[in-house]
Design an enzyme around this catalytic site. Structure first.
Site, short mmCIF file in Angstrom:
data_model
loop_
_atom_site.label_atom_id
_atom_site.label_comp_id
_atom_site.label_asym_id
_atom_site.label_seq_id
_atom_site.Cartn_x
_atom_site.Cartn_y
_atom_site.Cartn_z
N GLU A 51 44.99 10.84 -4.23
CA GLU A 51 44.71 12.04 -5.03
C GLU A 51 45.97 12.92 -5.02
O GLU A 51 46.72 12.93 -4.04
CB GLU A 51 43.53 12.83 -4.45
CG GLU A 51 42.29 12.00 -4.15
CD GLU A 51 41.63 11.33 -5.36
OE1 GLU A 51 41.99 11.63 -6.50
OE2 GLU A 51 40.74 10.49 -5.14
N TYR A 52 46.20 13.66 -6.12
CA TYR A 52 47.39 14.53 -6.15
C TYR A 52 47.24 15.70 -5.18
O TYR A 52 46.11 16.08 -4.88
CB TYR A 52 47.67 15.04 -7.58
CG TYR A 52 46.69 16.09 -8.09
CD1 TYR A 52 46.75 17.42 -7.63
CD2 TYR A 52 45.72 15.77 -9.02
CE1 TYR A 52 45.85 18.37 -8.09
CE2 TYR A 52 44.81 16.72 -9.48
CZ TYR A 52 44.89 18.02 -9.00
OH TYR A 52 44.01 18.98 -9.45
N GLU B 35 46.73 9.95 -8.55
CA GLU B 35 45.68 10.37 -9.50
C GLU B 35 46.08 11.65 -10.21
O GLU B 35 46.60 12.57 -9.59
CB GLU B 35 44.38 10.57 -8.69
CG GLU B 35 43.32 11.40 -9.37
CD GLU B 35 43.39 12.88 -9.03
OE1 GLU B 35 43.43 13.68 -10.00
OE2 GLU B 35 43.40 13.26 -7.86
N GLU C 88 43.51 15.58 -14.38
CA GLU C 88 43.66 16.68 -15.35
C GLU C 88 44.21 16.18 -16.69
O GLU C 88 43.98 16.79 -17.73
CB GLU C 88 44.55 17.79 -14.77
CG GLU C 88 46.04 17.51 -14.73
CD GLU C 88 46.48 16.65 -13.56
OE1 GLU C 88 47.70 16.51 -13.37
OE2 GLU C 88 45.61 16.09 -12.85
N SER D 257 48.60 20.20 -10.71
CA SER D 257 47.97 19.70 -11.95
C SER D 257 48.29 20.62 -13.13
O SER D 257 48.43 20.16 -14.26
CB SER D 257 46.45 19.57 -11.78
OG SER D 257 45.86 20.81 -11.52
N ARG D 258 48.43 21.92 -12.87
CA ARG D 258 48.82 22.84 -13.96
C ARG D 258 50.26 22.58 -14.39
O ARG D 258 50.58 22.54 -15.58
CB ARG D 258 48.67 24.32 -13.53
CG ARG D 258 47.35 24.95 -13.87
CD ARG D 258 46.20 24.51 -13.00
NE ARG D 258 46.30 24.98 -11.63
CZ ARG D 258 45.53 24.56 -10.63
NH1 ARG D 258 44.60 23.63 -10.85
NH2 ARG D 258 45.68 25.02 -9.41
#
Length: 296
Positions: free
Chosen positions: A97-98, A124, A127, A171-172
């Site tokens: 996962e990130y 991953e 998003e 993720s942003r």
């Protein structure tokens, strides 16, 4: 991936919080990609015994078992690097996962290790599989950006477990890079009131065409999880996100991509572009952290 699998890859899930629980659910359900995977068990620091019939196994057994060929790393971000290194060295493929790591150099090093071992290392990014992102991608294509901003609000996160805000919020940053290309850092500041569990990180970025982008992460108790965006183009502007539908099975869609990698179904060009984007985002996150910490 529609063909009947000739073999199944044995999988262990490390960490059974929110993401790990969703991964276990997807692995146990009859999906196209799950047909290529066989859930062997899960690893947790807590003594849980079993979850819905899935057995807990020790980390040592997961690393040494010939049956286990794949590890899903769903633990706290601060532990990712160590787990990835251990499973790659044990000859296993890894889905994480990130963020993959909390440093750019470590990620680069782990990717080199994966290539040496001939194993898949997959970070991953659910998003990028969201309806909102698909909508934005269509909206910005072919348009000239003048300026933009992305503000994310949420409750507090423990930095010791999830990393500096530029990493926990990667993720942003990944959205911005995926929409507007590689970015350069202009400035970054961090405002903190630890007694109130308040944090605000303000990052000024620039596209290759020198268009300014502002990214803000604001976290405090009681703040609702929300995204506010504003993009101004030569041909008009986009203010905030319309309701574009419910995100369905985004972790499963990510698993589908991972299985395509295991089966060698993605081109070298696609894999290289993804690696370049991920390392660029981690490099930016580290630069932001250095900027903020140098001003303390």
């Amino acid at each position: 991936m529609n063909a009947e699998p000739e073999k199944k890859f044995g999988v262990v899930v490390v960490g059974v919080g929110r993401a790990g629980s969703v991964r276990i659910r997807d692995l146990r359900n009859p999906h196209a990609s799950s047909a290529f995977l066989n859930l062997i068990g899960f690893v947790s620091r807590r003594e849980l015994g079993s979850i819905e019939g899935v057995q807990q196994i020790s980390l040592e057994d997961a690393l040494s078992s010939q049956e286990v060929e794949v590890a899903y790393i769903c633990s706290e971000s601060s532990s990712h690097e160590d787990y990835i290194r251990q499973f790659l060295n044990a000859g296993k493929h890894v889905l994480v996962e990130y963020p993959m790591t909390l440093s750019w150099a470590a990620a680069k090093d782990l990717w080199e290790l994966a290539e040496q071992k001939g194993k898949v290392l997959h970070e991953e990014h659910v998003e990028l599989l969201m309806e909102e992102f698909a909508f934005l991608k269509k909206e910005v294509v072919g348009k000239d950006l003048l300026k933009g901003s992305l503000l994310f609000t949420a409750g507090p996160l423990e930095e010791e477990r999830f990393g500096f805000p530029a990493f926990s919020g990667i993720s942003r940053l990944t959205w911005l890079v995926s929409l507007f290309g590689e970015l350069s850092l202009v400035s970054a500041t961090l405002e903190e009131r630890k007694e109130d569990q308040y944090m605000k990180m303000t990052v000024c970025l620039e596209t290759e065409n020198k268009s300014p982008l502002t990214w803000i992460e604001e976290k405090a108790p009681g703040l609702k999880r929300n995204r506010h965006l504003s993009f101004h183009f030569k041909s008009g502007s986009l203010e905030n996100m319309p309701n574009v539908g419910i995100n369905k099975n985004i972790f499963l869609k990510d698993q589908n991509i991972f299985v395509q990698k295991l089966l060698g179904q993605l081109s070298e060009k696609e894999l290289a572009a993804e690696k370049k984007r991920i390392l660029h985002c981690l490099w930016l996150a580290e630069e932001i952290q250095k900027h903020c910490c140098s001003k303390k």
